[in-house]
Write a protein that holds these residues in place. Structure first.
Motif: not given
Lengths: 207, 252
Positions: B9, B36, B39, B44, B47, B77
């Protein structure tokens, strides 16, 4: 190389368009029949309800254009709802006719314990036809799905990959130069981008 | 079977990432777009951007951040913070976000969930809730305004109502666990997961890899969210996912 992304007022086309550009192609978000028919390949995106989408396609004349793309032998890729539209019919909020480029119907996920609807998140692809040009060179992995309806393909030979959600769910389809992905390749990390890349490498069939 | 999701986050203020960003290999650690993308490349699965801008200009900047991020990353995201009307939702979704997070605005006006789901689909609507244990009740209470205002609403009741109104997902933050690094609130998370049939993202309290294993097993969560431990590289996403996979958790 130019990739036409059919703009018929359904969904956000920005991410698909950017993914195409990152792969080194020129992307053209367009509702112009001439531009679409002249493109090297065509993407039919879609988010929302099947009936609305077909109405938008008809109202904008894009239904005829997409069928012409298929006839002309231009590589065509339906994404998410765009894949479902390639099939004969859907039962989403009533009975609707699709573009009927591939035989089969779109049905709602039956409720099952432990399997939430929508089918949303990362699920693993199982390749049924690893030699397909769309899957060649790739390894089975997770891709990102968001959908409440799924395709029952009328012909097993059109099924290129499935995913398991209590039962095998149609994930990648293809016949000749018409392809579909139920998941979002533009949101599916590295594997998604590679799948999209494989599609973009396809060339128009010579008549 | 769906993979369990790991979600960093990012708190964004006036277009800049705030709170604990410690990446040496970034040209600009405050740039949300660059972070972003990093990640995404580290594995990830999704997001969350939380816009904590207080000004109109700050909010306008967020739309541009969303637009640029959508062009740079290949994972979904969510954007939350200051979204209180369907028009706000539309602006963010059109810019390329996949989901919208609503918190205080949904408590003040539950119809917003219904309207959002109707216009954009349930899959776009994430209802974020901050919950704190209320000793007198013997259960959890919903807080709004970033955890400052108790509402008198029971968290389980609100979660069920949010689902009924069309929420596609619940982002559940335990105020008791948040910041402790002692682990997610497994009781709260499991209670909400047992009650609902939509996915639940657990948030607050992650400090070690084990905590994610616990929240995916005993806590029954579909996704685990954290900020500081990822930003400060206390846990590398790659290591976290490798460990969970080895322990039999379905992971991408």
């Amino acid at each position: 190389m130019t990739v036409a992304i059919v703009d018929y007022g359904m969904g956000n086309l920005h991410s698909v368009s950017k993914a195409v550009e990152r792969l080194g192609y020129t992307s053209l978000v367009t509702a112009d029949a001439g531009e679409i028919l002249a493109a090297d390949s065509v993407i039919l995106p879609g988010v929302g309800a099947f009936g609305d989408a077909m109405e938008h396609l008809r109202a904008s004349g894009m239904d005829v254009v997409v069928k012409a793309v298929a006839e002309a032998g231009q590589p065509l890729l339906g994404i998410c709802l765009g894949m479902q539209l390639l099939f004969s019919s859907s039962e989403e909020h009533g009975e609707h006719k699709g573009l009927d480029l591939l035989p089969g119907s779109v049905v709602r996920f039956a409720p099952r314990d432990g399997y939430k609807v929508p089918h949303m998140g990362w699920n693993k692809l199982g390749f049924l036809q690893p030699a397909s040009p769309l899957l060649t060179g790739l390894e089975e992995g997770h891709v990102y799905f968001v959908h409440s309806y799924h395709v029952l393909a009328g012909s097993d030979s059109d099924l290129l990959a499935v995913t398991d959600y209590g039962h095998p769910v149609t994930a990648v389809v293809g016949r000749n130069h018409v392809y579909g992905m139920q998941f979002h390749p533009e949101k599916s990390g590295e594997l998604g981008i590679k799948l999209l890349g494989n599609f973009l490498r396809l060339r128009r069939e010579q008549a | 079977m769906l993979a369990k999701r790991i979600i960093p986050c990012l708190d964004v203020k006036d277009g800049r990432v705030v709170k604990g960003v410690n990446f040496v290999n970034l040209r600009d650690a405050g740039d949300p777009v660059e972070l972003a993308a990093l990640y995404d490349s580290e594995g990830a699965d999704e997001l969350v951007f939380l816009d904590i801008s207080a000004s109109v200009e700050g909010r306008a900047t967020m739309v541009e951040v969303v637009r640029q991020t959508a062009g740079e990353i290949a994972i979904p995201f969510t954007v939350g913070g200051g979204i209180s009307t369907p028009e706000d939702m539309k602006r963010i979704l059109r810019a390329g976000a996949d989901k919208i997070g609503i918190n205080t605005a949904a408590v003040n006006n539950p119809q917003l969930i219904l309207e959002g789901a109707r216009h954009f689909g349930s899959q776009c609507i994430v209802v974020a809730m901050d919950a704190k244990y209320n000793e007198a009740w013997g259960e959890w209470e919903v807080y709004t305004h970033g955890g400052r205002t108790p509402t008198g609403i029971r968290a389980l009741t609100w979660a069920k109502e949010a689902e009924r109104l069309g929420a596609g997902e619940i982002l559940l933050t335990s105020m008791d666990a948040d910041g402790t690094k002692d682990g997610f609130d497994l009781k709260l998370t499991a209670a909400v997961c047992d009650l609902l049939s939509i996915p639940v993202i657990a948030s607050g309290g992650a400090g070690r890899i084990d905590h994610f294993y616990d929240v995916f097993t005993a806590g029954k969560a579909d996704a685990g969210l954290a900020a500081t431990i990822f930003h400060y590289k206390e846990i590398a996403i790659h290591d976290l996912k490798a460990d969970l996979k080895q322990r039999g958790v379905e992971i991408r």
